[in-house]
Structure formats: C-alpha cells, structure tokens
Design a protein around this motif. Sequence first.
Motif, PDB file in Angstrom:
ATOM      1  N   UNK A   1       8.336   5.367  10.874  1.00  0.00           N
ATOM      2  CA  UNK A   1       7.251   4.635  12.117  1.00  0.00           C
ATOM      3  C   UNK A   1       6.041   3.720  11.255  1.00  0.00           C
ATOM      4  N   UNK A   2       5.435   4.146  10.251  1.00  0.00           N
ATOM      5  CA  UNK A   2       4.704   3.026   9.530  1.00  0.00           C
ATOM      6  C   UNK A   2       5.218   2.166   8.819  1.00  0.00           C
TER       7      UNK A   2
ATOM      8  N   UNK B   1       6.161  -1.047  10.820  1.00  0.00           N
ATOM      9  CA  UNK B   1       5.211  -1.815  11.200  1.00  0.00           C
ATOM     10  C   UNK B   1       4.499  -2.666   9.929  1.00  0.00           C
TER      11      UNK B   1
ATOM     12  N   UNK C   1      -8.303  -8.787   8.000  1.00  0.00           N
ATOM     13  CA  UNK C   1      -8.887  -7.706   8.100  1.00  0.00           C
ATOM     14  C   UNK C   1      -8.253  -6.408   7.811  1.00  0.00           C
ATOM     15  N   UNK C   2      -8.896  -5.708   6.899  1.00  0.00           N
ATOM     16  CA  UNK C   2      -8.250  -4.606   6.187  1.00  0.00           C
ATOM     17  C   UNK C   2      -8.147  -3.601   7.201  1.00  0.00           C
ATOM     18  N   UNK C   3      -8.900  -3.539   8.220  1.00  0.00           N
ATOM     19  CA  UNK C   3      -8.716  -2.287   9.198  1.00  0.00           C
ATOM     20  C   UNK C   3      -7.383  -2.287   9.969  1.00  0.00           C
ATOM     21  N   UNK C   4      -6.591  -3.467  10.166  1.00  0.00           N
ATOM     22  CA  UNK C   4      -5.652  -3.417  10.849  1.00  0.00           C
ATOM     23  C   UNK C   4      -4.283  -2.775  10.097  1.00  0.00           C
TER      24      UNK C   4
ATOM     25  N   UNK D   1      -5.072  -0.623   7.236  1.00  0.00           N
ATOM     26  CA  UNK D   1      -5.517   0.697   7.162  1.00  0.00           C
ATOM     27  C   UNK D   1      -5.227   1.606   8.223  1.00  0.00           C
ATOM     28  N   UNK D   2      -4.922   1.136   9.633  1.00  0.00           N
ATOM     29  CA  UNK D   2      -4.575   1.942  10.751  1.00  0.00           C
ATOM     30  C   UNK D   2      -3.054   2.492  10.572  1.00  0.00           C
ATOM     31  N   UNK D   3      -2.282   2.008   9.624  1.00  0.00           N
ATOM     32  CA  UNK D   3      -1.035   2.286   9.185  1.00  0.00           C
ATOM     33  C   UNK D   3      -0.831   3.276   8.093  1.00  0.00           C
ATOM     34  N   UNK D   4      -2.114   3.511   7.443  1.00  0.00           N
ATOM     35  CA  UNK D   4      -2.331   4.604   6.463  1.00  0.00           C
ATOM     36  C   UNK D   4      -1.772   3.844   5.120  1.00  0.00           C
ATOM     37  N   UNK D   5      -1.469   4.372   4.099  1.00  0.00           N
ATOM     38  CA  UNK D   5      -1.175   3.904   2.811  1.00  0.00           C
ATOM     39  C   UNK D   5      -0.408   2.810   2.781  1.00  0.00           C
TER      40      UNK D   5
ATOM     41  N   UNK E   1      -1.842  -0.593   3.720  1.00  0.00           N
ATOM     42  CA  UNK E   1      -2.631  -1.000   2.617  1.00  0.00           C
ATOM     43  C   UNK E   1      -1.516  -1.575   1.573  1.00  0.00           C
ATOM     44  N   UNK E   2      -0.571  -1.341   1.258  1.00  0.00           N
ATOM     45  CA  UNK E   2       0.518  -2.067   0.389  1.00  0.00           C
ATOM     46  C   UNK E   2       0.680  -3.577   1.071  1.00  0.00           C
TER      47      UNK E   2
END
Lengths: 321, 321
Positions: free
Chosen positions: A48-49, A52, A77-80, A82-86, A89-90
Amino acid sequence: MDRLIDAIEAADNPSVVGLDPTPHVVPDCLVTALEPEVAREVDASELPTERLAVAYMEFNRAIIDAIADVVPAVKPQIAMYEALGPAGLDAYAMTCGYARSRGLYVIGDVKRGDIGSTAQAYAAHLSGLPVSPGGDAIDVWHEDAVTVNPYLGSDGIIPFVTAARDHDKDAFALVRTSNPSSDDVQECLLQDGHRLYEHVADLVSDWGSDTIGDHGYSRLGAVVGATHSDEGARLRRRMPHTFFLVPGYGAQGGTAHDIAPMFDDRGSGAIVNSSRGIIGAWRHGQTLDPSMGVEEILAVVSRCAREAAISMRDEIRAALA
Amino acid sequence: MDRLIDAIEAADNPSVVGLDPTPHVVPDCLVTALEPEVAREVDASELPTERLAVAYMEFNRAIIDAIADVVPAVKPQIAMYEALGPAGLDAYAMTCGYARSRGLYVIGDVKRGDIGSTAQAYAAHLSGLPVSPGGDAIDVWHEDAVTVNPYLGSDGIIPFVTAARDHDKDAFALVRTSNPSSDDVQECLLQDGHRLYEHVADLVSDWGSDTIGDHGYSRLGAVVGATHSDEGARLRRRMPHTFFLVPGYGAQGGTAHDIAPMFDDRGSGAIVNSSRGIIGAWRHGQTLDPSMGVEEILAVVSRCAREAAISMRDEIRAALA
C-alpha cells in the motif's frame, strides 16, 4: 544564493515547480498500472505504501524531464512523501537526486526548526552526514536549499546558515506565509508598532548578513507568500539583501500582478513557486483512462506540465517586463 | 490526552525519556561491534549511514527494554534520525513501533508545521495513510502524539487536532521553548501588553478546546521549556485545560524545582522530558572499551539509563510531594 540566481538568469525564468505529489494529483491509473511490477518486488504488507512511493517517483521523473529546460529549480514538499512513511522518504531523496542530475537546483520544502543541538542535526539536509574526521560528508538528501521555521529564534536557524556557507547551499526562513490563517501569529501588532512578521524579517536579514554573495543576496532567504502582495512589496524594501521564495501562485490565488512587487528593480530578488498548477495541469487536459499504459499516462502528464510551466514563465516575464 | 495521563498515573511517573541518538551519545564501540553484521547486509555505499542506523536501533531497543517499567512514555527526536537520510527514518519508525510494542506512549518530536493542505499530509503521523475508502489506515510512523509548530496559525495545527480526535492521539504545539534564543520571537512584547508566547498560548488553548477529555485536558498540549519556570507557572494558570510537555530538564539546565510549578494542584498536567541525561548516562558510568561485545556494551548502557530514569522519577516525585 548565487547558484540559484545564476540558474534563474540562465533560464530567464524566476519560477520553481513544486513537486508535491498526493493521491489526488498523481493519476489513479498510473498507480494501478505500476502496481504489478511493485508487487513483485515488495512484501504484501509494504504494497500500500510502496505502490504510491513508486508512482510518486515515476510521476516526478516524468515532470522533471518535461520541465528541466524550462525552469531553474524544483521544490519538493517533503510532507507529501512523509505521509507514506519511510518508503515515501526514499522517493523524496530519489526525487531530489534525480532533479539535481538533470541540472535543477533543489529546494527541499521541509520547514524544519528546533533548538540548537537539534537544528544542527537537521542541518545535515545541507551539510550531509560527516562520516570520518577530514573525510567528505555523505549527501543524504540531495537538496541545494531547505526552508526553515523561525519560531525558536537564532539557535534554530544559524546551524542552517553555517551549513549553507560551508557547503555552498542556501536556506529560506518563513517570514509571511501564504495560507489564510497566517495572520494568527504573523500579523500580531508589537508594542513598537511593527507586525511580528516585520520583526522576523529583521531577524532573518540579520542572521544572513554575513553571507551576502556576488549578486547581493545572502544565503538566508525569506518565504513571502504571493497572497500578500502589498506586504511583499514593503518587505522587498525592508530586506534588500534577502532573496524571496514566493509560494501561493496559481492554485492558492496569487497572480503575476501580485508577485511583481517582490522583485528588485533589476527583475531579480525572488523566485515564484507553483505546485498544483503545474503538476496537476493534466487534470484540465486530455482525459486519462484505465486502458492506457504507463508511458501513455506519463506522456500526457508531461506535456500538460511543460505547457503549464511555459505559461507561468511567460506570465511572470510579462509581469516583470 | 487521557491515554497519556492514564499511563503516567499507572507508572506514578510524569517523565518521558528522549530517544535522541547521535554519533556522540551512541558508543563508538557499539557502532564498530555491529558493523561486520551490517556490512554483510547492505551495499558498501550504504554502509556509512546503515551502520549508524542499525546502531541507533539497537541502542534504542536496549534503552526501551531498560526503562519500559519505569516511565510511561518515550520521545524520539526525529531530527537525529533524519540526519542519516532515509535509512535513519527507517530506524525512527522501528524505534517508535518497538516502544509501542513494549507498552510505551510514543511522542514523536517532529515539530512539523505548514499550510493547511500540507499540514493535512503531515497529519498522517497521527492518522496513518488511508489506503481505500472505508478501509483502515496504515500506521506508517507508530506515534501516539507529535509536536507541532504554531507559526503558520490554525491552518497548520487543526489538521493534527482533527487527526488526534479521530484516532485517539494527541499533539503538542510549541509555546515557550527551552533554548537560549527562544526570546528572539516568543518574548516579543505585543501592543496589548502580552508577550507573543502568551498570545500563542491562548491560540493553543482555543484550538484544543473541543477535545477536552475525562482528565480535563485537551488533545492539543503545549511545549513549555523547563528553563522558563516562572513563565511556566503563569502559563499553567493561563491554560488550565492544556497539558504541558516540558523539555529542558537535566542537560539543558532545568531542575525538579523548576518544573514543579508546571503541574496542577493534583500533581497532573505535565510530563517532563530528559534525553541526554538518561540515554547518555553511560558516559558517566563504567568505562566501555573496544574489546567488549555488543551485549556487554548494551548491558552497561541499559543499566546506566535505568538508574538515571529512576533517579529522575524520584526527583520529580519528591518535588511534587
């Protein structure tokens, strides 16, 4: 700020594209089309993450390829992510790295801010991670600049300014943000007659004052929303050595007319961001349908983003002419 | 805030341990001892960050095991992990998940803050990632609460309050921070005679006012540094329904005497954080040497952390008695 200003001059375009993917702006059919390949690579619990994260990365790569010769910079924009978790951020770090590989200046919109020792850790966004005494640092995020929050005062900002100076990078501190509730704190009337954001503007000018470059701007810029045109014009005079990052153009309501006063009389001094107006332009263009393959979908996304980026460039050029 | 207050009462201990690993506080010899195992698992290019990320995780796991029956909560500072790039954020998420599996309430010290649509994305820290209409969200970061920054006003905070209400979690907004330069912005004197941090305190009270729980505290707490004892006492009266997260105890200079006025007359209303004083306690204990194995090193770290956590608990109990 010299590297950014040189890039803006080379492109003759003071605009930056915000790479802010969301499940809304990235086509569903792209996520679905990529999913079988992702499913072969990861555990079911991660799908699921990861589906995306992979879609965000492919979407960004297509946008970056489409605009690399139009704009000087991108602003993920890092928030978008970060909303997927680690996993997200990769995708963020890979997006930054890919944009740099295409010659773009990368502004990481991270809005970090904390006490001194913690700000020092966050400054690794600019300095990288030092791995051995005397050895080179490892660039872990691949950004050229980041945004920072001034609420904690100089402790929270100076580590970024120092890292910027030492590694030929930059930072932008929030001064007057573009959102409707920005007045809650930023407009507070001080006893000396100034507004809080003007006081913050003076602090930001001061914190950057030792790092003024060849083009006359310091390494600590200011975030000034396009939705505050009059205030932006006054801030332009108040902080003549501070470069502006101007969000709020397009989807948030700012126009080319609004942003013109934020530039100096040479047409420099600011870069204007649009996110949804560029990366979501496909939503107003050709219809995507679930029968399309990945390449077809990305071709539509790319063409619409490129056209929107060119329109924005031309609007801003006209407003500054 | 009821879950946190219940956990504090069960432990009879209103203190939280900050899990803020750095290359300074995590023993070099632990990183070295773990390195051969890490080297077998990752590419050489990833080793410099992965060796620290793995050491941080093992260090945290040992600390968590050592203090899980002493304290009700931990507060990992995400900056320390973010400094390692994406690999560090894997360690952050795993640390949060492990702490929760040991029954601890996890405060993610992330200090995020942005415009509304972006704050909505950051609020995934609390709400998780929604994956399908009607389906459960995926908990990507494993936190029970996060810290947030008020500079952008209500837009930047309400998405966290809403996510907290919908998912039985909490948030803490910065009001008066513990760092030396916090006066730069927070002490600004307003025309109405108040200081800016008092105005922010009123906003925070208001933003949380619809979420007051059984214990009389809302889901939006406030960060009030232990280094501002008198101001903390006044804020305690000013915001009777706002729970305080109090950093700055120990290494930053705050004492048990300083923090007592931040509690209400039932001895509730606040939780006090110490980071370096607990996780770095091994530096004042038995000497570590490079011949020691991983288990031996972690045994020393654990014993010292547990002793320091018990001392802090007892100091705070005595100050509140």
